[in-house]
Scaffold this motif. Structure first.
Motif, PDB file in Angstrom:
ATOM      1  N   LEU A  11       4.733   1.188   1.482  1.00 27.26           N
ATOM      2  CA  LEU A  11       5.938   1.543   0.714  1.00 27.26           C
ATOM      3  C   LEU A  11       5.688   2.798  -0.114  1.00 27.26           C
ATOM      4  N   PRO A  12       6.751   3.518  -0.528  1.00 30.70           N
ATOM      5  CA  PRO A  12       6.532   4.606  -1.484  1.00 30.70           C
ATOM      6  C   PRO A  12       5.875   4.056  -2.753  1.00 30.70           C
TER       7      PRO A  12
ATOM      8  N   LEU B 124       0.755  -8.566  -4.179  1.00 30.41           N
ATOM      9  CA  LEU B 124      -0.225  -7.621  -4.753  1.00 30.41           C
ATOM     10  C   LEU B 124       0.163  -6.225  -4.313  1.00 30.41           C
ATOM     11  N   GLY B 125      -0.193  -5.218  -5.108  1.00 35.21           N
ATOM     12  CA  GLY B 125       0.115  -3.847  -4.694  1.00 35.21           C
ATOM     13  C   GLY B 125      -0.853  -2.853  -5.279  1.00 35.21           C
ATOM     14  N   ILE B 126      -1.037  -1.758  -4.556  1.00 38.96           N
ATOM     15  CA  ILE B 126      -1.826  -0.640  -5.078  1.00 38.96           C
ATOM     16  C   ILE B 126      -0.847   0.488  -5.394  1.00 38.96           C
ATOM     17  N   THR B 127      -0.901   0.966  -6.627  1.00 42.05           N
ATOM     18  CA  THR B 127      -0.007   2.070  -7.009  1.00 42.05           C
ATOM     19  C   THR B 127      -0.562   2.753  -8.254  1.00 42.05           C
TER      20      THR B 127
ATOM     21  N   ILE C 173       0.872  -1.182   0.000  1.00 42.98           N
ATOM     22  CA  ILE C 173       0.000   0.000   0.000  1.00 42.98           C
ATOM     23  C   ILE C 173       0.907   1.229   0.000  1.00 42.98           C
ATOM     24  N   PRO C 174       0.561   2.286  -0.760  1.00 42.28           N
ATOM     25  CA  PRO C 174       1.388   3.503  -0.700  1.00 42.28           C
ATOM     26  C   PRO C 174       1.421   4.055   0.729  1.00 42.28           C
ATOM     27  N   LYS C 175       2.610   4.380   1.208  1.00 39.48           N
ATOM     28  CA  LYS C 175       2.727   4.740   2.627  1.00 39.48           C
ATOM     29  C   LYS C 175       2.350   6.192   2.887  1.00 39.48           C
ATOM     30  N   LYS C 176       2.260   7.029   1.832  1.00 42.08           N
ATOM     31  CA  LYS C 176       1.886   8.440   1.984  1.00 42.08           C
ATOM     32  C   LYS C 176       1.434   8.937   0.621  1.00 42.08           C
TER      33      LYS C 176
END
Ligand SMILES: Nc1ncnc2c1ncn2[C@@H]1O[C@H](COP(=O)(O)OP(=O)(O)OP(=O)(O)O)[C@@H](O)[C@H]1O
Ligand SMILES: O=P(O)(O)OC[C@H]1O[C@H](OP(=O)(O)OP(=O)(O)O)[C@H](O)[C@@H]1O
Ligand SMILES: [Mg+2]
Length: 296
Positions: free
Chosen positions: A57-58, A73-76, A15-18
């Motif tokens: 993560l960034p 899996l990731g959201i970006t 997940i994006p951290k910020k």
């Protein structure tokens, strides 16, 4: 502290951290009922109700970690997936984080076409996308001097004012940042939105499919409302034209004979206009409910 052993049997979801995608990503997790406890300052959290580990993560690092399998899996953003040249599956477009990666020049420069930038200096955080584009342009224009593309990690819009660049390649959403810096866009290189990406050799296929399906349900629910109304039986055909539903409306007879009750999903963006039309048709008791979750 976590060790690799703590994550070994879990699907890892990044997940994006910020930044711009953070809040919406957390809303998706909540909507998909992926519960977790995140200790202050820790970027890894274990889900308390699923065999999932979350890693914050960034956004720009997520494509690389998904493609090499560190993360499942990731959201970006699609922009950073393209920039990273990551070999991943784009499983689901998420409908937020919309922005365009654009070539921007100072308003006063008189430059209106990317061709005018051949041989000049470009500053960007998207070195690969911009580099590829200008290398191709140099070739097409048989440039005698190469266009230079230099990297900065943020505040890209300041580069022209600082005398570092003749143009920049950066993201535009509302255009507010661009205009504040006295810049204008002359070309769009990539249109982007947030996406769910997956490693190509999925280690936890069933859980990945379950999470994807839950997230898809949350997104779908956000786009639709549930509408109920009563209408004379004689007007059913016209009413169905106004609200055809995703498959078909549900119709139930009212006790008093000539009327029916209709239940149907309607796009949120169209609901006010549809209510106007239903009212004109003679429908009554038009009720609209928000949908917190759904499955197709
Ligand atoms: N203004 C914007 N509107 C919509 N989406 C955006 C915008 N800016 C960036 N994004 C999307 O969000 C992703 C992450 O960018 P963002 O700038 O939020 O992260 P960051 O640079 O890591 O965070 P921060 O800017 O807070 O340091 C981008 O790759 C893009 O897909
Ligand atoms: O068109 P707008 O609505 O103004 O949005 C565009 C701006 O948003 C992002 O910056 P962000 O706020 O993430 O800051 P950053 O430049 O420090 O990353 C992007 O890099 C642009 O600068
Ligand atoms: Mg940013």
């Amino acid at each position: 502290m976590f060790s690799p052993a703590d994550l070994s049997n879990r699907l890892v979801l990044a997940i994006p951290k910020k930044g711009r995608l953070y809040e919406k990503s957390l809303q998706l997790l909540a909507g998909a009922d992926i519960q977790f406890y995140r200790k202050n300052r820790l970027d890894i959290a274990l889900s308390t109700n699923l065999d999932v580990a979350l890693v914050f993560l960034p956004a720009s690092d997520i494509p690389k970690f998904v493609s090499d399998g560190t993360v499942d899996l990731g959201i970006t953003g699609q922009d950073v997936v393209k920039e990273a040249r990551a070999d991943v599956d784009e499983v689901l477009a998420l409908g937020f984080g919309q922005c365009d990666l654009c070539i921007q020049v100072p308003e006063a420069s008189g430059i209106t076409d990317p061709k005018h930038l051949v041989g000049k200096r470009i500053v960007t955080s998207f070195e690969n996308i911009a580099g590829e584009y200008f290398a191709e342009l140099d070739k097409q224009q048989a440039a005698t001097k190469e266009t230079t593309v230099s990297f900065v990690s943020g505040s890209v819009e300041a580069a022209c004012a600082l005398g570092l660049a003749d143009a920049i390649v950066d993201l535009v959403e509302s255009g507010e940042t661009m205009r504040a810096a006295g810049l204008q866009r002359i070309h769009t290189l990539v249109s982007s939105q947030a996406v769910l990406i997956a490693n190509k050799r999925r280690l936890h296929p069933e859980l990945a499919a379950k999470i994807t399906s839950r997230i898809r349900g949350v997104i779908l629910a956000g786009k639709y409302v549930y509408c109920n109304y009563n209408v004379p039986r004689s007007k059913i055909d016209e009413a169905f034209k106004v609200t055809p539903g995703r498959k078909a409306p549900t119709v139930a007879p009212l006790e008093n004979g000539d009327w029916v009750a209709v239940s149907v999903m309607v796009k949120k963006s169209e609901v006010a206009e549809k209510m106007d039309r239903l009212e004109e048709l003679g429908a009554t008791d038009i009720l609209v409910f928000s949908i917190s979750n759904c499955r197709e």
